[in-house]
Motif scaffolding. Structure first.
Motif, PDB file in Angstrom:
ATOM      1  N   ASP A   4      -4.072  -2.149   5.350  1.00 59.69           N
ATOM      2  CA  ASP A   4      -5.494  -2.403   5.592  1.00 59.69           C
ATOM      3  C   ASP A   4      -6.225  -3.025   4.408  1.00 59.69           C
ATOM      4  N   LYS A  14      -7.798  -5.772   2.198  1.00 64.30           N
ATOM      5  CA  LYS A  14      -8.318  -7.102   2.573  1.00 64.30           C
ATOM      6  C   LYS A  14      -8.562  -7.987   1.350  1.00 64.30           C
ATOM      7  N   ASP A  15      -8.177  -7.564   0.164  1.00 62.03           N
ATOM      8  CA  ASP A  15      -8.478  -8.338  -1.053  1.00 62.03           C
ATOM      9  C   ASP A  15      -7.832  -9.732  -0.998  1.00 62.03           C
ATOM     10  N   LYS A  28      -7.918 -14.172  -0.556  1.00 59.99           N
ATOM     11  CA  LYS A  28      -8.184 -15.030   0.615  1.00 59.99           C
ATOM     12  C   LYS A  28      -7.080 -16.077   0.782  1.00 59.99           C
ATOM     13  N   SER A  66      -4.999 -13.866   8.708  1.00 61.21           N
ATOM     14  CA  SER A  66      -4.967 -13.251   7.368  1.00 61.21           C
ATOM     15  C   SER A  66      -4.409 -11.838   7.366  1.00 61.21           C
ATOM     16  N   ASP A  67      -4.450 -11.164   8.511  1.00 63.48           N
ATOM     17  CA  ASP A  67      -4.018  -9.763   8.517  1.00 63.48           C
ATOM     18  C   ASP A  67      -2.507  -9.589   8.632  1.00 63.48           C
ATOM     19  N   SER A  80       2.112 -11.963   3.137  1.00 58.99           N
ATOM     20  CA  SER A  80       0.723 -11.653   3.446  1.00 58.99           C
ATOM     21  C   SER A  80      -0.110 -12.830   2.946  1.00 58.99           C
ATOM     22  N   ARG A  99      -3.292 -13.545   2.198  1.00 57.45           N
ATOM     23  CA  ARG A  99      -4.421 -13.525   1.256  1.00 57.45           C
ATOM     24  C   ARG A  99      -3.907 -13.525  -0.180  1.00 57.45           C
ATOM     25  N   ARG A 112      -1.162  -8.473  -1.282  1.00 55.73           N
ATOM     26  CA  ARG A 112      -0.419  -7.330  -0.720  1.00 55.73           C
ATOM     27  C   ARG A 112       1.083  -7.461  -0.956  1.00 55.73           C
TER      28      ARG A 112
END
Ligand code: DON
Length: 343
Positions: free
Chosen positions: A51, A53-54, A56, A69-70, A310, A312, A321
């Protein structure tokens, strides 16, 4: 022939040791002591960062903003090809800079490590991957993992035409993965039509006599190489081939000479994360390579690979991540090459 009592005693001792170690000792590879923990640590790292979210998505290649992005996948692939995974490990994203060490491996396989060292270099630059300043210091400090060195590596691949150059680069990546990999054409179009910086780099290298094919050819083949679609599992298999001394664990094909694997891992250890390589080695202690598509592969030499995906990225262009998951797993298993890193 009658054995002396000393030799008989030694033979009995050897048999007892073999029996107590079980059949794996007597025959076949010794099991990796960490194996029983692999699924547990992969699951734990995925659950811990799922979870977060850091960061981009990369946006200087426009289409990379469209990757969901997830998405997040974590995988360990052992040197005998066993896969332990959690999350989105089948999703195909662009390999980007994770391709670079594998093309450097092809140059080493074709022409030996001295050509790579002499014509490109193996020094960490301390520069970002696309730094123009890295070009300014190109004469003194360069390696095949920054864009300048990676474009030069593509130009060094021995080939009779642009098509032949591409076939060799693409076949080599597929051989590392142990299955045919294909280009994500939309990523190629998006990157090639906006490759003003890399075109500048290729032309400057050519001007200095440090590019070994026509510049636009090198740029096209390099951009196609970066646009190859891989999953986290594919990256794990590519890393496992390095962990296995250059032989793909699934196909059994030797992809690069065993004696050059340590040299390649040394370059990945010192430059795999560009200007973040020091922090990466400090925290994870493993040779690794990162890409702006969000993939990272790390190698535990002689044992296994840890890969993650991941999209981002942090400021240095490295997946937030993926880095955290691999660092956690390396710490949990105590496999940093300098000794176990604390978590
Ligand atoms: O040349 C580029 O800029 C991209 N094709 C690759 C850059 C990249 O993946 C940097 N890695 N973190």
């Amino acid at each position: 022939m009658i054995m002396s009592s000393k030799i008989q005693a030694l033979a009995v001792l050897a048999a007892a040791v073999a029996l107590s170690a079980g059949p794996a000792f007597a025959k076949g590879p010794v099991p990796d002591p960490a194996v029983k923990d692999f699924q547990r640590v992969v699951d734990a790292a995925h659950a811990k960062y799922k979870d977060l979210k850091d960061g981009k998505n990369a946006d200087y290649i426009p289409i990379l903003t469209e990757t969901p992005s997830d998405l997040f996948g974590v995988v360990i692939v052992t040197k005998d090809g066993k896969v332990y995974s959690a999350g989105d490990v089948e999703y195909k994203f662009s390999i980007q800079s994770v391709s670079k060490p594998f093309t450097a491996a092809l140059v080493m396989a074709q022409q030996g490590p001295e050509v790579l060292r002499g014509k490109i270099g193996v020094e960490p630059t301390g520069m970002s991957f696309n730094s123009k300043l890295a070009l300014a210091v190109y004469e003194d400090s360069k390696n095949p993992l920054v864009n300048a060195g990676a474009i030069a590596a593509v130009s060094l691949v021995q080939a009779t035409s642009e098509q032949d150059r591409w076939n060799k680069v693409s076949q080599n990546l597929s051989d590392f993965a142990g299955q045919p990999l294909t280009v994500l054409e939309k990523v190629y179009e998006s990157e090639y039509t906006t490759a003003f910086g890399n075109r500048g780099i290729a032309n400057l290298l050519y001007n200095w006599g440090r590019l070994y094919s026509e510049p636009e050819e090198a740029l096209r083949v390099y951009t196609r190489q970066c646009s190859v679609g891989v999953s986290a599992k594919d990256l794990g298999l590519m890393g496992a081939t390095l962990a296995n001394g250059g032989v793909n664990p699934v196909t059994g094909k030797r992809v690069m000479p065993a004696e050059h694997v340590p040299e390649l891992l040394a370059v990945m250890a010192t430059a795999g994360f560009y200007d973040e390589s020091g922090v990466w080695m400090y925290k994870a202690g493993l040779p690794a390579k990162t890409g702006v598509g969000g993939g990272i592969v790390a190698v535990v030499p002689g044992r296994f690979a840890i890969a993650a995906f991941s999209p981002r990225l942090n400021e240095a262009g490295n997946s937030v991540r993926s880095m955290k998951a691999i660092q956690d797993i390396a710490a949990e298993l105590g496999v940093g090459v300098f000794g176990p890193n604390p978590n």
